[in-house]
Write an enzyme that holds these catalytic residues in place. Structure first.
Site, PDB file in Angstrom:
ATOM      1  N   HIS A  88      48.038   7.823  10.281  1.00 16.18           N
ATOM      2  CA  HIS A  88      47.346   7.301  11.595  1.00 16.18           C
ATOM      3  C   HIS A  88      46.931   6.037  10.927  1.00 16.18           C
ATOM      4  O   HIS A  88      46.665   5.270  11.924  1.00 16.18           O
ATOM      5  CB  HIS A  88      46.480   7.948  12.139  1.00 16.18           C
ATOM      6  CG  HIS A  88      45.106   8.162  11.591  1.00 16.18           C
ATOM      7  ND1 HIS A  88      44.872   8.846  10.633  1.00 16.18           N
ATOM      8  CD2 HIS A  88      43.991   7.382  11.900  1.00 16.18           C
ATOM      9  CE1 HIS A  88      43.390   8.602  10.400  1.00 16.18           C
ATOM     10  NE2 HIS A  88      43.015   7.910  10.980  1.00 16.18           N
ATOM     11  N   LYS A 103      32.407  10.442   1.711  1.00 13.69           N
ATOM     12  CA  LYS A 103      31.760  10.711   2.951  1.00 13.69           C
ATOM     13  C   LYS A 103      30.212  10.543   2.664  1.00 13.69           C
ATOM     14  O   LYS A 103      29.929  10.565   1.552  1.00 13.69           O
ATOM     15  CB  LYS A 103      32.057  12.282   2.968  1.00 13.69           C
ATOM     16  CG  LYS A 103      33.454  12.761   3.291  1.00 13.69           C
ATOM     17  CD  LYS A 103      33.954  12.783   4.613  1.00 13.69           C
ATOM     18  CE  LYS A 103      35.323  13.170   4.987  1.00 13.69           C
ATOM     19  NZ  LYS A 103      36.002  12.920   6.164  1.00 13.69           N
ATOM     20  N   ASP A 134      42.788  13.812   0.815  1.00 14.98           N
ATOM     21  CA  ASP A 134      42.222  13.748   2.228  1.00 14.98           C
ATOM     22  C   ASP A 134      42.500  12.346   2.425  1.00 14.98           C
ATOM     23  O   ASP A 134      42.938  11.962   3.669  1.00 14.98           O
ATOM     24  CB  ASP A 134      40.919  14.046   2.317  1.00 14.98           C
ATOM     25  CG  ASP A 134      40.577  14.025   3.898  1.00 14.98           C
ATOM     26  OD1 ASP A 134      41.392  14.610   4.698  1.00 14.98           O
ATOM     27  OD2 ASP A 134      39.479  13.447   4.377  1.00 14.98           O
ATOM     28  N   HIS A 167      46.069   7.452   3.229  1.00  8.90           N
ATOM     29  CA  HIS A 167      45.625   6.269   4.091  1.00  8.90           C
ATOM     30  C   HIS A 167      45.581   5.179   2.920  1.00  8.90           C
ATOM     31  O   HIS A 167      46.068   3.946   3.126  1.00  8.90           O
ATOM     32  CB  HIS A 167      44.307   6.606   4.738  1.00  8.90           C
ATOM     33  CG  HIS A 167      44.303   7.748   5.416  1.00  8.90           C
ATOM     34  ND1 HIS A 167      45.512   8.087   6.250  1.00  8.90           N
ATOM     35  CD2 HIS A 167      43.416   8.659   5.937  1.00  8.90           C
ATOM     36  CE1 HIS A 167      45.163   8.998   7.033  1.00  8.90           C
ATOM     37  NE2 HIS A 167      44.005   9.386   6.830  1.00  8.90           N
TER      38      HIS A 167
HETATM   39  C1  BG6 Z   1      41.535  11.829   8.567  1.00  9.06           C
HETATM   40  C2  BG6 Z   1      40.815  12.629   7.442  1.00  9.06           C
HETATM   41  O1  BG6 Z   1      42.921  11.712   7.981  1.00  9.06           O
HETATM   42  O2  BG6 Z   1      40.910  10.417   8.342  1.00  9.06           O
HETATM   43  C3  BG6 Z   1      39.471  12.483   7.707  1.00  9.06           C
HETATM   44  O3  BG6 Z   1      41.446  13.888   7.203  1.00  9.06           O
HETATM   45  C4  BG6 Z   1      38.879  11.042   8.033  1.00  9.06           C
HETATM   46  O4  BG6 Z   1      38.682  13.355   6.642  1.00  9.06           O
HETATM   47  C5  BG6 Z   1      39.660  10.358   8.924  1.00  9.06           C
HETATM   48  O5  BG6 Z   1      37.476  11.264   8.396  1.00  9.06           O
HETATM   49  C6  BG6 Z   1      39.327   9.003   8.777  1.00  9.06           C
HETATM   50  O6  BG6 Z   1      39.982   8.483   9.655  1.00  9.06           O
HETATM   51  P1  BG6 Z   1      39.460   6.916  10.545  1.00  9.06           P
HETATM   52  O7  BG6 Z   1      40.643   6.544  11.371  1.00  9.06           O
HETATM   53  O8  BG6 Z   1      38.232   7.586  11.345  1.00  9.06           O
HETATM   54  O9  BG6 Z   1      38.870   6.003   9.191  1.00  9.06           O
END
Ligand code: BG6
Length: 477
Positions: free
Chosen positions: A175, A329, A232, A237
């Site tokens: 995403h 986190k 994760d 990402h």
């Molecule tokens: C997710 C992770 O893919 O992305 C989560 O599994 C994380 O642990 C999240 O909190 C963060 O996404 P964003 O868009 O809030 O930065």
């Protein structure tokens, strides 16, 4: 590319992702395209009538700010539900055909797997075995992260997907790629020659990518304890951000050309040196309880909630430039930033300054929450002495453009249009696991850090000129 009327089948229809992200995004999208023909078919294990499912969707739409009356009418015509209790999809298949016939659809289908990873394999196999991988129109398969748990499982999942689907049908979601500012990274680099001409080892001393989260793992420990920060956030990402920062200009703006360049970056990453990786796990501080006390965390768990590492992209452009990656986190703030630190001038006339921590010019690209950028440059402070201040040249996305669209809106629009540019290709996901597999295989134990701090002190040894996110790179005065 155009979007054509279609059936959007969501597996995991009663889950959080469906109500929080997918349905509100689809609703906006179909409305904006004046598409009164496309239909959503929720699929789940729960026994629900169409009406009961519509009630949950209506509620989700209202919570996301949609007009109650319009949402109610829309749900009545465009939302259906089908229970599936085993891998016999004959009934699902009949339901799909019935809904399509009622609505005059021509067989264009999206199958969206908003499911836990353990369900990917049985659902993909069942779709394939029941001849749902193709249709009279187009069929697209959307797979949420995590794509695999390691290199072997990612390869196995790709092999299974390809047994039934062509790669051109597959949309692997990360995403982060749907975030407006992440896409803007490419425009920033390739539409502004002023930066692109500096974007190499001659001018850049180091690059940092930090995705800091203020939240702890909350009620997701059941999933998180088996994953940890490397799986994760870093393997997907942060690695995606890295490829966009480091890639060469694609020959064309299309999915294959862009993804070819991203894969080349991954293939150029040198083996990660294990003493350049620091793991952390948060301990209680203030309102936040220790990670180890969450329900769902195994006793003596060594799952890292924080990872910092230095890696190198061993190609002509980036030879010798460290890339510092960091995520955690329960950190002090929620911020995602790419910081590019430029080299010092070869000779500094202002020698007093040269000893200061932030005497280098720094470009800070903030991807969230206050989207924009700051180029921190030196300016002479008025007065007799040669005092120099670091001042930002700034651009703020919200000031200029207002609210930016949710990543899911962008990604769903692309799925419906069949544009794979912002989705992760099979070889890309495998190349990324290849980089991190040796790190995952190594022995480590995370160092404790107090919740609300920037992680273990040992991470400071990794970043050559210091971590930039969370430090004051420029002053506003
Ligand atoms: C997710 C992770 O893919 O992305 C989560 O599994 C994380 O642990 C999240 O909190 C963060 O996404 P964003 O868009 O809030 O930065």
């Amino acid at each position: 590319m155009s979007s054509e009327p279609h059936l959007f089948v969501i597996f995991g229809a009663t889950g959080d992702l469906t109500s929080r992200k997918l349905v509100p995004a689809l609703y906006k999208l179909l409305l904006s395209k004046d598409d009164g023909q496309s239909v959503i078919l929720g699929v789940g294990r729960s026994e629900l009538t169409d009406e009961a499912f519509r009630a949950t969707i209506r509620e989700a739409l209202q919570e996301s700010g949609c007009d109650k009356k319009h949402a109610t009418n829309w749900c009545a015509g465009s939302v259906h539900y089908q229970q599936v209790t085993d891998e016999d999809y004959s009934q699902l298949r009949r339901r799909i055909e019935n809904v399509e016939n009622e609505r005059g659809l021509t067989g264009n289908r999206v199958f969206y797997l908003a499911l836990p990873p353990s369900a990917f394999e049985p659902v993909i196999s069942a779709l394939g075995e029941h001849e749902l991988a193709t249709s009279r129109g187009w069929t697209r398969l959307v797979i949420e992260k995590p794509f695999g748990h390691d290199l072997a499982s990612a390869r196995a999942l790709n092999a299974l997907v390809h047994r039934y689907f062509d790669e051109a049908q597959v949309f692997r979601i990360d995403h982060y790629l749907g975030k407006e500012t992440v896409q803007n990274l490419l425009v920033f680099r390739f539409a502004n020659t002023v930066f692109e001409s500096l974007w190499n080892r001659d001018r850049i001393e180091e690059v940092e990518i930090t995705v800091a989260e203020q939240l702890d793992v909350a009620n997701r420990a059941g999933y998180y304890d088996g994953a940890g920060a490397l799986r994760d956030m870093i393997q997907n990402h942060i690695t995606q951000l890295l490829t966009l920062v480091a890639m060469e200009a694609p020959a064309k703006w299309n999915a294959e050309a862009v993804r070819n360049e991203k894969v080349k970056v991954l293939q150029a990453i040198a083996p990660v040196e294990l003493d350049h990786v620091v793991y952390g796990q948060y301990e209680a501080a203030g309102e936040v309880d220790s990670y180890s006390n969450h329900d769902g965390v195994a006793a003596e768990s060594t799952t890292p909630t924080y990872v910092a590492m230095r890696i190198h992209v061993d190609n002509w452009r980036w030879q010798g430039v460290p890339f510092h990656l960091r995520t955690g986190k329960a950190l002090p703030e929620r911020t995602t930033q790419v910081t590019v630190t430029f080299r010092r001038p070869p000779v500094s006339f202002f020698s007093d300054l040269a000893t200061e921590a932030f005497d280098r010019d720094v470009l800070v690209l903030t991807l969230q929450p206050d989207e924009g950028f700051d180029l921190c440059i030196d300016v002479k402070h008025p007065g007799d002495t040669m005092d120099i201040d670091k001042i930002p040249l700034s651009f703020d996305y919200a000031d200029r453009f207002g609210v930016v669209a949710d990543a899911y809106e962008t990604l769903l629009a692309d799925i419906i249009e069949g544009d794979q540019t912002l989705f992760v290709r099979a070889d890309e996901v495998e190349s990324s696991w290849e980089v991190f597999q040796p790190v995952l295989d190594s022995e480590f134990s995370p160092e404790p850090y107090a919740a609300g701090t920037w992680g273990p002190a040992a991470a400071d040894e990794i970043a050559v000129t210091g971590w930039k996110t969370g430090a004051s790179n420029c002053s506003e005065d």
